[in-house]
Design an enzyme around this catalytic site. Structure first.
Site, mmCIF file in Angstrom:
data_model
loop_
_atom_site.group_PDB
_atom_site.id
_atom_site.type_symbol
_atom_site.label_atom_id
_atom_site.label_comp_id
_atom_site.label_asym_id
_atom_site.label_seq_id
_atom_site.Cartn_x
_atom_site.Cartn_y
_atom_site.Cartn_z
ATOM 1 N N GLU A 1 0.818 -1.219 0.000
ATOM 2 C CA GLU A 1 0.000 0.000 0.000
ATOM 3 C C GLU A 1 0.858 1.279 0.000
ATOM 4 O O GLU A 1 0.396 2.339 0.427
ATOM 5 C CB GLU A 1 -0.927 -0.009 1.210
ATOM 6 C CG GLU A 1 -1.997 -1.082 1.124
ATOM 7 C CD GLU A 1 -2.847 -1.146 2.369
ATOM 8 O OE1 GLU A 1 -3.912 -0.513 2.389
ATOM 9 O OE2 GLU A 1 -2.427 -1.804 3.327
ATOM 10 N N SER B 1 -6.409 -2.669 1.552
ATOM 11 C CA SER B 1 -6.796 -2.135 0.240
ATOM 12 C C SER B 1 -7.404 -3.196 -0.672
ATOM 13 O O SER B 1 -7.362 -3.063 -1.895
ATOM 14 C CB SER B 1 -5.603 -1.474 -0.474
ATOM 15 O OG SER B 1 -5.258 -0.289 0.191
ATOM 16 N N TYR C 1 -10.288 3.033 -5.071
ATOM 17 C CA TYR C 1 -9.368 4.084 -5.499
ATOM 18 C C TYR C 1 -9.540 4.563 -6.933
ATOM 19 O O TYR C 1 -8.993 5.602 -7.293
ATOM 20 C CB TYR C 1 -7.916 3.608 -5.311
ATOM 21 C CG TYR C 1 -7.625 3.159 -3.907
ATOM 22 C CD1 TYR C 1 -7.709 4.056 -2.844
ATOM 23 C CD2 TYR C 1 -7.280 1.844 -3.629
ATOM 24 C CE1 TYR C 1 -7.456 3.651 -1.547
ATOM 25 C CE2 TYR C 1 -7.017 1.430 -2.340
ATOM 26 C CZ TYR C 1 -7.111 2.340 -1.303
ATOM 27 O OH TYR C 1 -6.856 1.937 -0.021
ATOM 28 N N ARG D 1 -10.534 2.807 12.011
ATOM 29 C CA ARG D 1 -11.798 2.555 11.313
ATOM 30 C C ARG D 1 -12.164 1.099 11.454
ATOM 31 O O ARG D 1 -11.301 0.227 11.368
ATOM 32 C CB ARG D 1 -11.611 2.865 9.838
ATOM 33 C CG ARG D 1 -12.614 3.881 9.270
ATOM 34 C CD ARG D 1 -12.449 3.977 7.763
ATOM 35 N NE ARG D 1 -12.599 2.687 7.168
ATOM 36 C CZ ARG D 1 -11.853 2.227 6.154
ATOM 37 N NH1 ARG D 1 -10.923 2.964 5.611
ATOM 38 N NH2 ARG D 1 -12.061 1.032 5.675
#
Ligand SMILES: Nc1ncnc2c1ncn2[C@@H]1O[C@H](COP(=O)(O)OP(=O)(O)O)[C@@H](O)[C@H]1O
Ligand SMILES: [Mg+2]
Length: 317
Positions: free
Chosen positions: A22, A150, A216, A255
């Site tokens: 990432e 991701s 993304y 998160r």
């Protein structure tokens, strides 16, 4: 004002880049964070941990670090441990919370032990586990690396014949791979700032799941914030997410991803201890809904490092 800010935090290293899968997202996060800190009058400097040894922070007299690294080597307790040894306060979760949250299997075991619902799963260690997946979980399943982010290496598998190939593809990203029961329902994420929950975001994508493209690249991903749930339900879910976050030892900010099935049952998917912080990321979106602008959000995250200031005296709390 600017000088007050500079005094309060001293010289701040924004750790970014690194060498995880990432890296590119981390560079985006890190530069957005760096720019916000500078705009707030803070003496912040971007430091790419791929090219710079951490001892540079000592040599250059840095007072604290804002960790803007995603994935392994940055989000998993490794950098956090190194900063502890160097007596440099840092943002977010400590060594244990970072390491545990990065391990999806061990996080799920903790939640199961507390009766927090998380989809049933099988870790695929060898080929015999492929049969166990079919027997225990049925299809479809989500196959994903245990430590990745991701959505790298994640795939929905529809039938037994596709499982081995998905396992092999996932193993390109990680030596540990898991299969998880597929949850039919809506996807949400709870953002946590200074150990308080921000408004939930509901994610909608026309794709099979919220994959790398949806995160993304694609412009057809929809983010609903407010999320549309009744206020009381949102409060209950946020309380559960704070509990799930604390259960894995995470702290400060982060998160929690979860899904709500058609019966309204929440299923814990994962905790991110260093989520994306670009201008189009989810935590900034939730913060904006709570009336907290991007720069203020970044400063509040930096404040999570203040509780570690005793590190500077070499005193552990
Ligand atoms: N058990 C599941 N059922 C349905 N969809 C899932 C499941 N697990 C993950 N997903 C989808 O895959 C995405 C990425 O999975 P996640 O576990 O959050 O990994 P990452 O760390 O890569 O974000 C989630 O945002 C969700 O859209
Ligand atoms: Mg996720």
């Amino acid at each position: 004002m600017a000088t007050d800010m500079a005094k309060r935090f001293g010289k701040v290293a924004v750790l970014l880049g690194g060498d995880s899968a990432e890296r590119d997202i981390s560079l985006e996060t890190g530069h957005a964070v760096h720019d916000a800190l500078v705009a707030e009058g803070i003496d912040a400097h971007a430091v790419d941990t791929r090219d710079t040894p951490l001892t540079f922070l000592l040599e250059q007299g840095f007072d604290r670090a804002f960790i803007a690294l995603h994935g392994r080597g940055g989000e998993d307790g490794v950098i956090q441990g190194a900063l502890e040894v160097l007596h440099i306060p840092y943002t977010g979760s400590g060594v244990l919370g970072s390491a545990l949250a990065m391990d999806k299997v061990r996080s799920k075991r903790v939640w199961q032990s507390m009766r927090i619902s998380t989809p049933d799963f099988v870790e695929i260690v060898d080929a015999t586990d492929l049969g166990v997946v079919e027997e225990r979980l049925g299809f479809p399943v989500m196959v994903k690396p245990v430590h990745e982010g991701s959505s790298c290496g994640a795939a929905r598998v529809e039938k037994a014949g596709q499982l081995e190939a998905a396992w092999a593809a996932s193993r390109q990203f990680d030596d540990r791979v898991m299969a998880e029961r597929w949850v039919v329902g809506a996807e949400y994420t709870a953002s946590i700032l200074q150990d308080q929950a921000l408004p939930l975001i509901r994610l909608e994508t026309p794709r099979v799941f919220y994959d790398y493209e949806a995160k993304y690249v694609a412009d057809d991903t929809r983010y609903l914030c407010p999320c549309g749930l009744p206020e009381k339900r949102e409060r209950e879910l946020n309380a559960l997410m704070l509990q799930a976050f604390a259960a894995v030892g995470a702290s400060g900010w982060g998160r929690v991803d979860f899904m709500l099935d058609e019966q309204g049952t929440p299923w814990l998917i994962e905790v991110n201890t260093i989520p994306g912080m670009t201008s189009h990321s989810l935590v900034p979106m939730a913060a904006a809904q709570a009336g907290i602008g991007f720069n203020e959000l970044v400063v509040q995250i930096l404040e999570t490092s203040l509780s570690r200031d005793s590190l500077r005296q070499g005193v552990r709390t």
